[in-house]
Structure formats: C-alpha cells, structure tokens
Scaffold this motif. Structure first.
Motif, PDB file in Angstrom:
ATOM      1  N   GLU A  13      11.008 -12.563  -9.277  1.00 24.02           N
ATOM      2  CA  GLU A  13      11.830 -11.722 -10.151  1.00 24.02           C
ATOM      3  C   GLU A  13      11.143 -10.413 -10.508  1.00 24.02           C
ATOM      4  O   GLU A  13      11.812  -9.412 -10.766  1.00 24.02           O
ATOM      5  CB  GLU A  13      12.150 -12.475 -11.450  1.00 24.02           C
ATOM      6  CG  GLU A  13      13.264 -13.500 -11.307  1.00 24.02           C
ATOM      7  CD  GLU A  13      13.665 -14.051 -12.666  1.00 24.02           C
ATOM      8  OE1 GLU A  13      13.197 -13.515 -13.690  1.00 24.02           O
ATOM      9  OE2 GLU A  13      14.439 -15.020 -12.696  1.00 24.02           O
ATOM     10  N   ALA A  14       9.816 -10.422 -10.547  1.00 22.64           N
ATOM     11  CA  ALA A  14       9.087  -9.282 -11.117  1.00 22.64           C
ATOM     12  C   ALA A  14       8.527  -8.327 -10.077  1.00 22.64           C
ATOM     13  O   ALA A  14       7.762  -7.426 -10.412  1.00 22.64           O
ATOM     14  CB  ALA A  14       7.957  -9.792 -12.004  1.00 22.64           C
ATOM     15  N   VAL A  15       8.875  -8.507  -8.800  1.00 23.11           N
ATOM     16  CA  VAL A  15       8.383  -7.606  -7.752  1.00 23.11           C
ATOM     17  C   VAL A  15       9.557  -6.986  -7.002  1.00 23.11           C
ATOM     18  O   VAL A  15      10.460  -7.695  -6.553  1.00 23.11           O
ATOM     19  CB  VAL A  15       7.455  -8.360  -6.757  1.00 23.11           C
ATOM     20  CG1 VAL A  15       7.084  -7.458  -5.586  1.00 23.11           C
ATOM     21  CG2 VAL A  15       6.200  -8.846  -7.450  1.00 23.11           C
ATOM     22  N   LEU A  16       9.550  -5.670  -6.884  1.00 20.16           N
ATOM     23  CA  LEU A  16      10.542  -4.957  -6.068  1.00 20.16           C
ATOM     24  C   LEU A  16       9.785  -4.306  -4.915  1.00 20.16           C
ATOM     25  O   LEU A  16       8.878  -3.502  -5.141  1.00 20.16           O
ATOM     26  CB  LEU A  16      11.256  -3.880  -6.891  1.00 20.16           C
ATOM     27  CG  LEU A  16      12.176  -2.932  -6.111  1.00 20.16           C
ATOM     28  CD1 LEU A  16      13.391  -3.679  -5.547  1.00 20.16           C
ATOM     29  CD2 LEU A  16      12.647  -1.772  -6.980  1.00 20.16           C
ATOM     30  N   GLU A  17      10.149  -4.673  -3.688  1.00 18.46           N
ATOM     31  CA  GLU A  17       9.483  -4.089  -2.516  1.00 18.46           C
ATOM     32  C   GLU A  17      10.472  -3.232  -1.740  1.00 18.46           C
ATOM     33  O   GLU A  17      11.530  -3.700  -1.326  1.00 18.46           O
ATOM     34  CB  GLU A  17       8.927  -5.192  -1.603  1.00 18.46           C
ATOM     35  CG  GLU A  17       8.133  -4.625  -0.429  1.00 18.46           C
ATOM     36  CD  GLU A  17       7.617  -5.691   0.534  1.00 18.46           C
ATOM     37  OE1 GLU A  17       6.976  -5.309   1.529  1.00 18.46           O
ATOM     38  OE2 GLU A  17       7.868  -6.888   0.304  1.00 18.46           O
ATOM     39  N   LEU A  18      10.132  -1.971  -1.585  1.00 17.89           N
ATOM     40  CA  LEU A  18      10.948  -1.053  -0.770  1.00 17.89           C
ATOM     41  C   LEU A  18      10.080  -0.563   0.369  1.00 17.89           C
ATOM     42  O   LEU A  18       8.980  -0.064   0.145  1.00 17.89           O
ATOM     43  CB  LEU A  18      11.420   0.147  -1.597  1.00 17.89           C
ATOM     44  CG  LEU A  18      12.365  -0.154  -2.765  1.00 17.89           C
ATOM     45  CD1 LEU A  18      12.598   1.109  -3.577  1.00 17.89           C
ATOM     46  CD2 LEU A  18      13.687  -0.705  -2.277  1.00 17.89           C
ATOM     47  N   ASN A  19      10.547  -0.721   1.615  1.00 17.88           N
ATOM     48  CA  ASN A  19       9.729  -0.184   2.703  1.00 17.88           C
ATOM     49  C   ASN A  19      10.478   0.892   3.462  1.00 17.88           C
ATOM     50  O   ASN A  19      11.581   1.277   3.100  1.00 17.88           O
ATOM     51  CB  ASN A  19       9.150  -1.307   3.570  1.00 17.88           C
ATOM     52  CG  ASN A  19      10.060  -1.807   4.656  1.00 17.88           C
ATOM     53  OD1 ASN A  19      10.986  -1.130   5.075  1.00 17.88           O
ATOM     54  ND2 ASN A  19       9.776  -2.995   5.117  1.00 17.88           N
ATOM     55  N   ALA A  20       9.851   1.396   4.531  1.00 18.83           N
ATOM     56  CA  ALA A  20      10.354   2.599   5.210  1.00 18.83           C
ATOM     57  C   ALA A  20      11.761   2.420   5.755  1.00 18.83           C
ATOM     58  O   ALA A  20      12.482   3.390   5.957  1.00 18.83           O
ATOM     59  CB  ALA A  20       9.403   2.988   6.334  1.00 18.83           C
ATOM     60  N   SER A  21      12.181   1.165   6.003  1.00 13.33           N
ATOM     61  CA  SER A  21      13.517   0.947   6.561  1.00 13.33           C
ATOM     62  C   SER A  21      14.607   1.079   5.493  1.00 13.33           C
ATOM     63  O   SER A  21      15.778   1.190   5.809  1.00 13.33           O
ATOM     64  CB  SER A  21      13.594  -0.446   7.209  1.00 13.33           C
ATOM     65  OG  SER A  21      13.319  -1.434   6.247  1.00 13.33           O
ATOM     66  N   ASP A  22      14.197   1.039   4.202  1.00 13.66           N
ATOM     67  CA  ASP A  22      15.175   1.198   3.124  1.00 13.66           C
ATOM     68  C   ASP A  22      15.402   2.674   2.832  1.00 13.66           C
ATOM     69  O   ASP A  22      14.545   3.519   3.089  1.00 13.66           O
ATOM     70  CB  ASP A  22      14.671   0.512   1.843  1.00 13.66           C
ATOM     71  CG  ASP A  22      14.486  -0.978   2.029  1.00 13.66           C
ATOM     72  OD1 ASP A  22      15.426  -1.615   2.522  1.00 13.66           O
ATOM     73  OD2 ASP A  22      13.406  -1.499   1.694  1.00 13.66           O
ATOM     74  N   GLU A  23      16.557   2.956   2.247  1.00 13.14           N
ATOM     75  CA  GLU A  23      16.833   4.324   1.802  1.00 13.14           C
ATOM     76  C   GLU A  23      15.963   4.598   0.572  1.00 13.14           C
ATOM     77  O   GLU A  23      16.012   3.857  -0.401  1.00 13.14           O
ATOM     78  CB  GLU A  23      18.328   4.440   1.441  1.00 13.14           C
ATOM     79  CG  GLU A  23      18.734   5.794   0.905  1.00 13.14           C
ATOM     80  CD  GLU A  23      18.424   6.930   1.873  1.00 13.14           C
ATOM     81  OE1 GLU A  23      17.823   7.915   1.424  1.00 13.14           O
ATOM     82  OE2 GLU A  23      18.775   6.834   3.059  1.00 13.14           O
ATOM     83  N   ARG A  24      15.140   5.640   0.641  1.00 10.81           N
ATOM     84  CA  ARG A  24      14.240   5.900  -0.490  1.00 10.81           C
ATOM     85  C   ARG A  24      14.268   7.369  -0.886  1.00 10.81           C
ATOM     86  O   ARG A  24      13.249   7.980  -1.147  1.00 10.81           O
ATOM     87  CB  ARG A  24      12.814   5.480  -0.139  1.00 10.81           C
ATOM     88  CG  ARG A  24      12.676   3.988   0.060  1.00 10.81           C
ATOM     89  CD  ARG A  24      11.261   3.605   0.307  1.00 10.81           C
ATOM     90  NE  ARG A  24      10.689   4.388   1.405  1.00 10.81           N
ATOM     91  CZ  ARG A  24       9.456   4.222   1.854  1.00 10.81           C
ATOM     92  NH1 ARG A  24       8.684   3.327   1.327  1.00 10.81           N
ATOM     93  NH2 ARG A  24       9.004   4.961   2.839  1.00 10.81           N
ATOM     94  N   ILE A  62       6.525  -2.118  -5.235  1.00 13.79           N
ATOM     95  CA  ILE A  62       5.723  -1.843  -4.030  1.00 13.79           C
ATOM     96  C   ILE A  62       6.509  -0.883  -3.144  1.00 13.79           C
ATOM     97  O   ILE A  62       7.642  -1.169  -2.742  1.00 13.79           O
ATOM     98  CB  ILE A  62       5.433  -3.151  -3.258  1.00 13.79           C
ATOM     99  CG1 ILE A  62       4.665  -4.138  -4.143  1.00 13.79           C
ATOM    100  CG2 ILE A  62       4.649  -2.859  -1.979  1.00 13.79           C
ATOM    101  CD1 ILE A  62       4.557  -5.540  -3.565  1.00 13.79           C
ATOM    102  N   LEU A  63       5.913   0.258  -2.846  1.00 16.76           N
ATOM    103  CA  LEU A  63       6.549   1.249  -1.960  1.00 16.76           C
ATOM    104  C   LEU A  63       5.724   1.325  -0.673  1.00 16.76           C
ATOM    105  O   LEU A  63       4.662   1.951  -0.639  1.00 16.76           O
ATOM    106  CB  LEU A  63       6.636   2.611  -2.651  1.00 16.76           C
ATOM    107  CG  LEU A  63       7.569   2.637  -3.869  1.00 16.76           C
ATOM    108  CD1 LEU A  63       7.334   3.863  -4.712  1.00 16.76           C
ATOM    109  CD2 LEU A  63       9.021   2.562  -3.449  1.00 16.76           C
ATOM    110  N   MET A  74       8.146   9.029   2.322  1.00 18.27           N
ATOM    111  CA  MET A  74       9.141   9.368   1.281  1.00 18.27           C
ATOM    112  C   MET A  74       9.306  10.881   1.187  1.00 18.27           C
ATOM    113  O   MET A  74       8.345  11.626   1.375  1.00 18.27           O
ATOM    114  CB  MET A  74       8.692   8.838  -0.083  1.00 18.27           C
ATOM    115  CG  MET A  74       8.804   7.344  -0.246  1.00 18.27           C
ATOM    116  SD  MET A  74       8.260   6.822  -1.886  1.00 18.27           S
ATOM    117  CE  MET A  74       9.666   7.316  -2.871  1.00 18.27           C
ATOM    118  N   THR A  75      10.503  11.310   0.873  1.00 19.81           N
ATOM    119  CA  THR A  75      10.752  12.753   0.761  1.00 19.81           C
ATOM    120  C   THR A  75       9.990  13.299  -0.452  1.00 19.81           C
ATOM    121  O   THR A  75       9.700  12.573  -1.407  1.00 19.81           O
ATOM    122  CB  THR A  75      12.256  13.034   0.576  1.00 19.81           C
ATOM    123  OG1 THR A  75      12.686  12.420  -0.648  1.00 19.81           O
ATOM    124  CG2 THR A  75      13.069  12.492   1.732  1.00 19.81           C
ATOM    125  N   SER A  76       9.712  14.595  -0.400  1.00 18.79           N
ATOM    126  CA  SER A  76       8.974  15.233  -1.491  1.00 18.79           C
ATOM    127  C   SER A  76       9.765  15.136  -2.791  1.00 18.79           C
ATOM    128  O   SER A  76       9.198  14.906  -3.861  1.00 18.79           O
ATOM    129  CB  SER A  76       8.702  16.701  -1.131  1.00 18.79           C
ATOM    130  OG  SER A  76       8.017  17.334  -2.185  1.00 18.79           O
TER     131      SER A  76
END
Length: 351
Positions: free
Chosen positions: A88-99, A127-128, A134-136
């Motif tokens: 529940e307490a971790v959100l992981e976004l990686n390069a394949s996700d829209e960021r 976690i990114l 990621m875009t500027s």
C-alpha cells in the motif's frame, strides 16, 4: 518451509514452484528480496542497511549502469522499512509509464496525500525508475511536491546518469553511485542459478556469459536462460550464437595479426566476420574489449591500438558504417607496430 527452500531463500534464490502455471523469467525468479542478497557495491549497500535499520530514509538518487541492482536495492530497502505495509505504501513508476507534468500533479500528488497505516517513524515511498528520462517540466513540478509532503513521503530515483536530473532535485537528495559488477560477482550468481535450475554449463560458457554481459547482471542471467532454453548446453559457441556478437577468439586472432603486421591475415579474418553478417558496430566494439586483454600486446601497443580503434568507433557512430572503414582501421593498426624505416621516403641518391 522445507529445508531446501529455506537454503534457497537464504542464498537469495527463491525456490522454484513445480505447480506454477508458467515459468517466470529467471531475472524475476531470482531477484533479491532483502539487501543482504544483493550482489556487489558493498559499501553503498551497507549505507542502505543502516537506513533500513534506523528507519530515517532521505530522498535518494541511485545512479549507475543498467542491470547492476539500482531498482532492486530500492525495492529491498522499501520492503525492509515498511514490512506488511509495503504494497500500500509504495508507488513505483518506471520509464514505460506516462510521467509527464500532469502525472506529477495528479497521480504522484494524490499518492503523497493518501493516508496509509505505517510502522512508527516510517514514510511512504515513491520510486521513479529511469528518472533521467523524465521531462524537465515534470522534474520541475516535483520540486515543490517533495518539499510539501516530505514528512509523509520520500522519493527514490533510479537513473543511468544522475547529471540528467535537474540540480534542484539533486540538492534535495542523497546521491549513491553504483559501479559495474566484477566478473567474480557475476560468476558466483550465475553458478548459483545454474545449480538451482540444473543447467549444464561449461567453463567457457560462463566466461562467454561474463564477457557478453560487461558487468550487467540482468543481461548475464537473461543470456543464461536464453542459451539454456535454446540449446540445453551452455557453452561458449552457444552463448555467442544467442547474443549474436562476434566470437572474441576470432577477433583476438585478427588483432594479433595486426600486431604482427600480417595485413592479409587480418583482412581475411575481417572478411569472415563481415560475411557472417555482423555489423560494423558489433565488430569494432568487440575489438575494443578484446584488445585490452590480449597478453601478447605490450602496454604501449595496447594504448596505441585502443586510440586507433576509438577513432574508428567514433566515425562508425557518426554513420560511416562500411567495410572500407574497418579495413582502414586494420591497416592503421598494422602500421603502428611496423618499423618506421619502412615508411621513409627514398633519398635523392637512390632516385
């Protein structure tokens, strides 16, 4: 848990489940779960263990080459910090996700505001992965979010190059740098996995896996699984068929021919590799790696060879990917070790 399963877990190797509906990739199957199981970068991992013990996690940036355990380290740290609340307490976004900037303003902000029951003194973790892509604008939008929610949420960035993360974010984080894994570290883990999976591996097969991986554990394990699935036996020839790169022994023979001034033999070797369908980039990259480890070459010759191969590599990367370019490189390598007297112009008396 049976004794064999406990031993596998202690070695960082999850026990295989025979009733599993499908076969997991070995990279995931044998992915470390706790920090003690992570291979290499001992000093940096020790710092993460202290953080896991004290519970006082700063915002962090982990940078380094692909496949050396950056994301795995953060996941292991999060698991040890948060325990049962991990999911529940971790959100992981990686390069394949829209960021882009909208995701930062909505999804990341909503997660930071979310109420989660955590152990005392712990925070949620975002976690990114591949943060340098990621875009500027998205990175700029993170600045304020990190400050506002720092009491309840910590950010962990994994990046191949930390200099692509903007300065304001770098100044808010502790930066940890990971080095490539050594051959011995990769070898130990490959042997563990081969034993656990009952794969037949030869010494030259292990050497080929290590040579092709260049310190990238993920690639080494993937190549091991691909070779085992495709051929059954993991030996040198089968590994180089799977990774589809020139065999270093052939390239080594070509470079040694250049060192001895045998231009015809070197060109014959090059023609053989070219006819097998290898690209300029494949051949020149293997030449570069092989040259550094040929014992017959003197230190001076190695430096001169590496310099010449480097210039040719630069031209190839600029788009001049021709057979003539590689032939010219071999000719220049042959010329390096020849006696200077051979290239003097004839004197007036001789004309």
């Amino acid at each position: 848990m049976p004794e064999s399963s406990t031993t596998a877990a202690r070695n960082g190797l999850k026990p295989s489940t025979s009733n599993a509906p499908y076969e997991l990739p070995w990279v995931e199957k044998y992915r470390p779960i706790i920090l003690d199981d992570i291979v290499g970068n001992t000093e940096t991992i020790d710092r993460l263990k202290v953080i896991a013990k004290d519970g006082n996690m700063p915002h962090v940036i982990i940078s380094g080459a692909p496949g050396i355990g950056k994301t795995t380290s953060i996941l292991c740290l999060a698991r040890q910090l948060l325990g049962p609340a991990y999911k529940e307490a971790v959100l992981e976004l990686n390069a394949s996700d829209e960021r882009g900037i909208d995701v930062v303003r909505t999804r990341i902000k909503n997660f930071a505001q979310k109420k989660v029951t955590l152990p005392a003194g712990r925070q949620k973790i975002i976690i990114l992965d591949e943060a340098d892509s990621m875009t500027s604008g998205a990175q700029q939008a993170l600045r304020r979010t990190m400050e506002i929610y720092s009491n309840t949420t910590r950010f962990a960035f994994a990046a191949n190059a930390s200099n692509k993360i903007i300065e304001p974010l770098q100044s808010r984080c502790a930066i940890l740098r990971y080095a490539r894994l050594t051959d011995a570290q990769v070898l130990r883990r490959l042997q563990q996995i081969a034993t656990a999976e009952k794969v037949e591996v030869t010494d030259d097969g292990l050497a080929a896996l290590i040579f092709a991986a260049e310190g990238d554990m993920r690639q080494a394990i993937n190549n091991l699984q691909s070779t085992a699935a495709g051929f059954g036996l993991v030996n040198g020839d089968n590994v180089f068929r799977v990774v589809d790169s020139p065999h270093p022994i052939k390239v080594q023979a070509m470079v040694k021919a250049c060192y001895e001034g045998k231009i015809d033999a070197a060109l014959d070797s090059l023609k053989e590799l070219w006819d097998l369908g290898y690209s300029c980039h494949d051949i020149i990259s293997t030449m570069f790696r092989v040259t550094k480890s040929i014992p017959a070459l003197s230190e001076h010759a190695k430096l001169e060879f590496v310099r010449e191969i480097g210039f040719t590599h630069m031209r190839i990367l600029e788009g001049v990917q021709t057979y003539l370019q590689l032939s010219g490189c071999l000719a220049r390598l042959c010329k390096i070790n020849m006696k200077p007297a051979l290239f003097k112009l004839p004197s007036r008396d001789m004309i």
